[in-house]
Design a protein around this motif. Structure first.
Motif, mmCIF file in Angstrom:
data_model
loop_
_atom_site.group_PDB
_atom_site.id
_atom_site.type_symbol
_atom_site.label_atom_id
_atom_site.label_comp_id
_atom_site.label_asym_id
_atom_site.label_seq_id
_atom_site.Cartn_x
_atom_site.Cartn_y
_atom_site.Cartn_z
ATOM 1 N N ALA A 4 0.840 -1.199 0.000
ATOM 2 C CA ALA A 4 0.000 0.000 0.000
ATOM 3 C C ALA A 4 0.871 1.243 0.000
ATOM 4 O O ALA A 4 1.938 1.280 0.614
ATOM 5 N N SER A 5 0.396 2.285 -0.695
ATOM 6 C CA SER A 5 1.110 3.562 -0.703
ATOM 7 C C SER A 5 0.114 4.706 -0.729
ATOM 8 O O SER A 5 -1.000 4.574 -1.249
ATOM 9 N N TYR A 6 0.564 5.846 -0.170
ATOM 10 C CA TYR A 6 -0.303 7.017 -0.044
ATOM 11 C C TYR A 6 0.576 8.257 -0.067
ATOM 12 O O TYR A 6 1.612 8.307 0.615
ATOM 13 N N ASN A 7 0.191 9.237 -0.867
ATOM 14 C CA ASN A 7 0.935 10.496 -0.923
ATOM 15 C C ASN A 7 -0.041 11.611 -1.271
ATOM 16 O O ASN A 7 -0.329 11.854 -2.444
ATOM 17 N N LEU A 8 -0.538 12.260 -0.249
ATOM 18 C CA LEU A 8 -1.580 13.273 -0.438
ATOM 19 C C LEU A 8 -1.109 14.402 -1.351
ATOM 20 O O LEU A 8 -1.854 14.867 -2.224
ATOM 21 N N ALA A 9 0.125 14.839 -1.198
ATOM 22 C CA ALA A 9 0.627 15.973 -1.978
ATOM 23 C C ALA A 9 0.783 15.636 -3.451
ATOM 24 O O ALA A 9 0.570 16.487 -4.319
ATOM 25 N N GLN A 10 1.144 14.393 -3.770
ATOM 26 C CA GLN A 10 1.439 14.021 -5.147
ATOM 27 C C GLN A 10 0.245 13.414 -5.891
ATOM 28 O O GLN A 10 0.052 13.678 -7.079
ATOM 29 N N THR A 11 -0.538 12.604 -5.214
ATOM 30 C CA THR A 11 -1.607 11.874 -5.908
ATOM 31 C C THR A 11 -2.985 12.123 -5.316
ATOM 32 O O THR A 11 -3.965 11.514 -5.753
ATOM 33 N N PRO A 58 -8.659 7.805 8.745
ATOM 34 C CA PRO A 58 -8.256 9.194 9.047
ATOM 35 C C PRO A 58 -6.817 9.338 9.514
ATOM 36 O O PRO A 58 -6.272 10.433 9.484
ATOM 37 N N GLN A 59 -6.179 8.238 9.925
ATOM 38 C CA GLN A 59 -4.819 8.331 10.440
ATOM 39 C C GLN A 59 -3.764 8.255 9.341
ATOM 40 O O GLN A 59 -2.568 8.219 9.631
ATOM 41 N N LEU A 60 -4.159 8.257 8.087
ATOM 42 C CA LEU A 60 -3.184 8.219 6.997
ATOM 43 C C LEU A 60 -2.380 9.512 6.977
ATOM 44 O O LEU A 60 -2.931 10.598 6.859
ATOM 45 N N ASN A 61 -1.065 9.385 7.080
ATOM 46 C CA ASN A 61 -0.203 10.574 7.022
ATOM 47 C C ASN A 61 1.128 10.286 6.347
ATOM 48 O O ASN A 61 2.076 11.045 6.484
ATOM 49 N N GLN A 65 5.176 4.392 1.135
ATOM 50 C CA GLN A 65 4.579 3.118 1.516
ATOM 51 C C GLN A 65 3.885 3.215 2.866
ATOM 52 O O GLN A 65 4.346 3.895 3.783
ATOM 53 N N VAL A 66 2.759 2.518 2.982
ATOM 54 C CA VAL A 66 1.980 2.458 4.216
ATOM 55 C C VAL A 66 1.952 1.011 4.689
ATOM 56 O O VAL A 66 1.572 0.114 3.930
ATOM 57 N N ASN A 67 2.353 0.781 5.933
ATOM 58 C CA ASN A 67 2.257 -0.555 6.521
ATOM 59 C C ASN A 67 0.915 -0.654 7.238
ATOM 60 O O ASN A 67 0.757 -0.202 8.376
#
Length: 213
Positions: A4-11, A58-61, A65-67
């Motif tokens: 899993a991956s998360y990047n609020l600024a980029q995507t 809501p805790q995604l920051n 990569q997200v574990n």
């Protein structure tokens, strides 16, 4: 496998989840805020894009990569079920960056610079890995990115072939691991043998002190 991956600024507010390697016949379906990517021939799911992910996680920051925890995976499965999709996500808590020991090294039969390694990793597993680093040698302790690892660059390690020889992982350099003050030259990171145990998960925080400024 679950990457899993998360990047609020980029995507934007999108959690991307990878389950399998891309194929040439992949298609997708969208139901509300979830996109399922799957192989058209086999029907197997390759991954999901969860849009507006922070509304139920809501805790995604993270910015990469997200574990995911078991609780987070369960919340994602609930979203899948609510949208008529299979609740097929399973927690992947196995380490993908581990300390390996190069047992043997042979010359690649179709290359003047590649080597074919047998590397002992966790679970008493022996991996065949093709490596072209100039400083690789038998008897070294090294960092292995196993199949399913996401590199700091965002690249995912999959099984592959190099000049016709199967390779199941990668021997990493300090630069590829994005370690602070890493040398910007070719060559794998050889770990101090006394400080690392074969098969243990590679500790990025501990390794940050390997190259003092």
């Amino acid at each position: 496998m679950l990457i899993a991956s998360y990047n609020l600024a980029q995507t934007g507010d999108v959690l991307m989840v990878v389950l399998r390697q891309d194929t040439t016949q992949q298609v997708y379906e969208k139901k509300n805020n979830i996109v399922r990517i799957y192989d058209e021939k086999s029907g197997k799911t390759l991954g999901y894009n969860f849009f507006a992910a922070s509304t139920y996680l809501p805790q995604l920051n993270a910015a990469g990569q997200v574990n995911l925890t078991a609780e987070q995976v369960e919340l994602l499965n609930q979203q899948l079920l609510a949208n008529g999709m299979p609740a097929e996500l399973v927690v992947d808590d196995q380490p993908h960056f581990v300390v390996g020991y190069v047992e043997t090294m042979e010359e690649h039969p179709d290359s003047d610079h590649l080597h074919v390694l047998s590397v002992l990793v966790d679970g008493d597993e022996h991996l065949q890995i093709v490596c072209g680093a100039p400083n690789i040698a038998a008897g070294q302790k090294v960092v292995i990115a196993k199949v399913g690892a996401m590199m700091p660059s965002g690249a995912i390690i999959w099984p592959g072939k190099l000049r016709g020889i199967d390779s199941f992982g990668m021997v990493c350099s300090a630069r590829e691991l994005a370690l602070p003050n890493a040398p910007q030259k070719r060559g794998i990171l050889e770990l101090p043998a006394a400080d690392y145990q074969v098969g243990e998960a590679f500790d990025f925080l501990q390794a940050a002190s390997l190259f003092s400024a």
